[in-house]
Design a protein around this motif. Structure first.
Motif, PDB file in Angstrom:
ATOM      1  N   GLN A  54      17.766   8.309  22.417  1.00  0.00           N
ATOM      2  CA  GLN A  54      17.011   7.811  23.571  1.00  0.00           C
ATOM      3  C   GLN A  54      15.801   6.998  23.123  1.00  0.00           C
ATOM      4  O   GLN A  54      15.485   5.973  23.703  1.00  0.00           O
ATOM      5  CB  GLN A  54      16.506   8.981  24.408  1.00  0.00           C
ATOM      6  N   GLU A  55      15.134   7.485  22.092  1.00  0.00           N
ATOM      7  CA  GLU A  55      13.972   6.763  21.565  1.00  0.00           C
ATOM      8  C   GLU A  55      14.371   5.371  21.093  1.00  0.00           C
ATOM      9  O   GLU A  55      13.612   4.422  21.230  1.00  0.00           O
ATOM     10  CB  GLU A  55      13.372   7.532  20.381  1.00  0.00           C
ATOM     11  N   GLU A  56      15.580   5.307  20.535  1.00  0.00           N
ATOM     12  CA  GLU A  56      16.096   4.016  20.056  1.00  0.00           C
ATOM     13  C   GLU A  56      16.655   3.172  21.200  1.00  0.00           C
ATOM     14  O   GLU A  56      17.216   2.110  20.961  1.00  0.00           O
ATOM     15  CB  GLU A  56      17.190   4.240  19.000  1.00  0.00           C
ATOM     16  N   LYS A  57      16.572   3.711  22.408  1.00  0.00           N
ATOM     17  CA  LYS A  57      17.034   3.028  23.629  1.00  0.00           C
ATOM     18  C   LYS A  57      18.546   2.790  23.648  1.00  0.00           C
ATOM     19  O   LYS A  57      19.024   1.841  24.258  1.00  0.00           O
ATOM     20  CB  LYS A  57      16.298   1.690  23.835  1.00  0.00           C
ATOM     21  N   LEU A  58      19.266   3.648  22.947  1.00  0.00           N
ATOM     22  CA  LEU A  58      20.729   3.517  22.942  1.00  0.00           C
ATOM     23  C   LEU A  58      21.328   4.368  24.064  1.00  0.00           C
ATOM     24  O   LEU A  58      22.432   4.102  24.522  1.00  0.00           O
ATOM     25  CB  LEU A  58      21.294   3.936  21.584  1.00  0.00           C
ATOM     26  N   LEU A  59      20.585   5.396  24.464  1.00  0.00           N
ATOM     27  CA  LEU A  59      20.983   6.256  25.583  1.00  0.00           C
ATOM     28  C   LEU A  59      19.830   6.337  26.573  1.00  0.00           C
ATOM     29  O   LEU A  59      18.671   6.217  26.185  1.00  0.00           O
ATOM     30  CB  LEU A  59      21.271   7.688  25.100  1.00  0.00           C
ATOM     31  N   VAL A  60      20.180   6.551  27.849  1.00  0.00           N
ATOM     32  CA  VAL A  60      19.170   6.925  28.847  1.00  0.00           C
ATOM     33  C   VAL A  60      19.633   8.225  29.480  1.00  0.00           C
ATOM     34  O   VAL A  60      20.836   8.519  29.508  1.00  0.00           O
ATOM     35  CB  VAL A  60      18.966   5.864  29.954  1.00  0.00           C
ATOM     36  N   SER A  61      18.678   8.999  29.977  1.00  0.00           N
ATOM     37  CA  SER A  61      19.055  10.274  30.581  1.00  0.00           C
ATOM     38  C   SER A  61      18.507  10.366  31.996  1.00  0.00           C
ATOM     39  O   SER A  61      17.546   9.684  32.348  1.00  0.00           O
ATOM     40  CB  SER A  61      18.533  11.433  29.743  1.00  0.00           C
ATOM     41  N   GLU A  62      19.160  11.192  32.783  1.00  0.00           N
ATOM     42  CA  GLU A  62      18.646  11.502  34.113  1.00  0.00           C
ATOM     43  C   GLU A  62      19.054  12.931  34.462  1.00  0.00           C
ATOM     44  O   GLU A  62      20.097  13.405  34.019  1.00  0.00           O
ATOM     45  CB  GLU A  62      19.180  10.526  35.168  1.00  0.00           C
ATOM     46  N   MET A  63      18.205  13.588  35.240  1.00  0.00           N
ATOM     47  CA  MET A  63      18.520  14.940  35.676  1.00  0.00           C
ATOM     48  C   MET A  63      19.421  14.844  36.898  1.00  0.00           C
ATOM     49  O   MET A  63      19.192  14.016  37.777  1.00  0.00           O
ATOM     50  CB  MET A  63      17.243  15.703  36.054  1.00  0.00           C
ATOM     51  N   ARG A  64      20.446  15.681  36.897  1.00  0.00           N
ATOM     52  CA  ARG A  64      21.344  15.733  38.051  1.00  0.00           C
ATOM     53  C   ARG A  64      21.621  17.187  38.350  1.00  0.00           C
ATOM     54  O   ARG A  64      21.728  17.991  37.426  1.00  0.00           O
ATOM     55  CB  ARG A  64      22.697  15.107  37.705  1.00  0.00           C
ATOM     56  N   VAL A  65      21.786  17.485  39.618  1.00  0.00           N
ATOM     57  CA  VAL A  65      22.155  18.847  39.991  1.00  0.00           C
ATOM     58  C   VAL A  65      23.646  18.843  40.306  1.00  0.00           C
ATOM     59  O   VAL A  65      24.104  18.121  41.190  1.00  0.00           O
ATOM     60  CB  VAL A  65      21.337  19.353  41.200  1.00  0.00           C
ATOM     61  N   VAL A  66      24.404  19.594  39.522  1.00  0.00           N
ATOM     62  CA  VAL A  66      25.846  19.687  39.715  1.00  0.00           C
ATOM     63  C   VAL A  66      26.202  21.156  39.861  1.00  0.00           C
ATOM     64  O   VAL A  66      25.882  21.969  38.983  1.00  0.00           O
ATOM     65  CB  VAL A  66      26.614  19.069  38.518  1.00  0.00           C
ATOM     66  N   GLU A  67      26.840  21.484  40.960  1.00  0.00           N
ATOM     67  CA  GLU A  67      27.216  22.863  41.263  1.00  0.00           C
ATOM     68  C   GLU A  67      26.033  23.820  41.106  1.00  0.00           C
ATOM     69  O   GLU A  67      26.149  24.875  40.470  1.00  0.00           O
ATOM     70  CB  GLU A  67      28.395  23.307  40.380  1.00  0.00           C
ATOM     71  N   GLY A  68      24.915  23.392  41.616  1.00  0.00           N
ATOM     72  CA  GLY A  68      23.731  24.233  41.597  1.00  0.00           C
ATOM     73  C   GLY A  68      22.985  24.281  40.269  1.00  0.00           C
ATOM     74  O   GLY A  68      21.938  24.896  40.166  1.00  0.00           O
ATOM     75  N   LYS A  69      23.548  23.609  39.248  1.00  0.00           N
ATOM     76  CA  LYS A  69      22.882  23.607  37.938  1.00  0.00           C
ATOM     77  C   LYS A  69      22.233  22.253  37.700  1.00  0.00           C
ATOM     78  O   LYS A  69      22.857  21.218  37.900  1.00  0.00           O
ATOM     79  CB  LYS A  69      23.894  23.852  36.813  1.00  0.00           C
ATOM     80  N   SER A  70      20.999  22.308  37.260  1.00  0.00           N
ATOM     81  CA  SER A  70      20.315  21.068  36.952  1.00  0.00           C
ATOM     82  C   SER A  70      20.550  20.733  35.475  1.00  0.00           C
ATOM     83  O   SER A  70      20.288  21.545  34.590  1.00  0.00           O
ATOM     84  CB  SER A  70      18.845  21.255  37.304  1.00  0.00           C
ATOM     85  N   ARG A  71      21.109  19.577  35.260  1.00  0.00           N
ATOM     86  CA  ARG A  71      21.464  19.182  33.895  1.00  0.00           C
ATOM     87  C   ARG A  71      20.983  17.778  33.604  1.00  0.00           C
ATOM     88  O   ARG A  71      20.949  16.933  34.488  1.00  0.00           O
ATOM     89  CB  ARG A  71      22.986  19.168  33.734  1.00  0.00           C
ATOM     90  N   LYS A  72      20.725  17.560  32.316  1.00  0.00           N
ATOM     91  CA  LYS A  72      20.333  16.229  31.886  1.00  0.00           C
ATOM     92  C   LYS A  72      21.596  15.489  31.447  1.00  0.00           C
ATOM     93  O   LYS A  72      22.308  15.957  30.553  1.00  0.00           O
ATOM     94  CB  LYS A  72      19.369  16.373  30.708  1.00  0.00           C
ATOM     95  N   TYR A  73      21.860  14.380  32.107  1.00  0.00           N
ATOM     96  CA  TYR A  73      23.024  13.562  31.754  1.00  0.00           C
ATOM     97  C   TYR A  73      22.590  12.333  30.972  1.00  0.00           C
ATOM     98  O   TYR A  73      21.576  11.711  31.301  1.00  0.00           O
ATOM     99  CB  TYR A  73      23.766  13.111  33.020  1.00  0.00           C
TER     100      TYR A  73
END
Ligand SMILES: [Zn+2]
Length: 99
Positions: A54-73
């Protein structure tokens, strides 16, 4: 293999970029996917790798709630796609040489 040897770290990163380019992925899913390929990474190893990408800007992340679980995608950026394409070429070239 808990902490990947430097030699394998690039393979692990290519796997991550590849999968994040197909669909958004989360840490636990990646851990299981990498384990299938024989890379057994602990969260303490995987998350710093994801953070670095992510620091290298090759990935970006976002939090999503899926089936009641909050996960970083994580998903691939356009810069990440370029690196992935270059990595693929290099891997193919290397394989040819090693055969
Ligand atoms: Zn894979």
């Amino acid at each position: 293999m808990k902490v990947p040897h430097d030699l394998f770290l690039g393979f692990v990163k290519l796997h991550i970029l590849y999968h994040a380019g197909r669909e958004p992925v989360y840490g636990l899913w990646l851990m299981e996917e990498l384990a299938v390929h024989g890379y057994r990474l602990s969260p303490g190893t995987l998350y710093p790798i994801l953070h670095g990408l992510q620091e290298e800007k090759l990935l970006v992340s976002e939090m999503r709630v899926v089936e009641g679980k909050s996960r970083k995608y994580y998903r691939l950026t356009s810069a990440g796609r370029k690196v992935l394409e270059e990595g693929k070429k290099k891997a193919q070239e290397l394989l040819q040489e090693l055969q």
